[in-house]
Design an enzyme around this catalytic site. Sequence first.
Site: not given
Length: 297
Positions: A85, A87, A89, A91-95, A136
């Site tokens: 999911p 935003g 918390g 780690g979606s942006s890091a992944a 992250d």
Amino acid sequence: MTTCSAPAKIYLSGEHAVVYGEPAVACAVELRTQVTVEPASSTTVISGGVPTRIESATYIIEALEQIRRVHPVPDVSIHITSDIPTGAGIGSSAALTVALLQALSIEFGVDIDILQIASMAYDVELSVQGAASQTDTFISTMGGIVLMPDRIFLSHLECSIVIGDTGMRGKTSTMVAKVAELKNTYPGVTEHIIKSIGVIAHMGVVLLEKKDYSGVGRLMNINHGLLESLGVGTSSLSQLVYRARDAGAFGAKITGAGGGGCMVALTDKPEDVIKSIECCYGKAMVVKPAREGVREE
Ligand code: MEV
């Protein structure tokens, strides 16, 4: 065409404090973002089957900019699918950033190793978020359960991890700025809180290695209180945290930046914890630790 995937992560301790150099313990979990890249006549992004305006894809723009500093990467079509999911918390942006950089480096023969991928992904996060730790992006690149910033890999968890999602969303950059503002306004108080979070991370490592999950859980509960005092809690997060504890979890806390998003519980009764969280309108799932970080699919 190249496809790579990278995992999400949870924090057992140390988020926010790690931005100020304190230790943190984070664990990669088996929720993944897959990114496929191939050369194209212009750069396009399709995420979850939906075309996305490249101008609004900040992490992607920054990742392309960073990799083009070391190699002439041409225009690409980028397809993203994800179980993480956004935003929330975890780690979606890091992944996304790590999977994209690795896919680009394989597809275009960029001469960088896995640690350079982690460090480039960190530069991307730093540039987009304004402040960030390497946690992250390092965990998403390498997998496993790791004490940061020392990069010490710990023994695998032998209890269940339950993530509860409030469905609300906080922005990492906003929450990091909020803690910075509190720290500037009340340095004498806030610095002690941040240091205490660091002590929890160090103590947690000893208990994790002994597989004393009841002790780790108690420390997670204290860590949750300290995150609350830094102003990153919400009533929904605390409700889910208390539901998990009431259902017998070893411990439960916010995970990640807070201000919405997810909490995490360690437990030997995952079904009870999930049922209890879902009674409270949260969405809950059991996740497995991810031993592997970024990989080619
Ligand atoms: C966000 O997942 C974790 C924070 O500690 C920020 C960071 O470490 O970059 C809040």
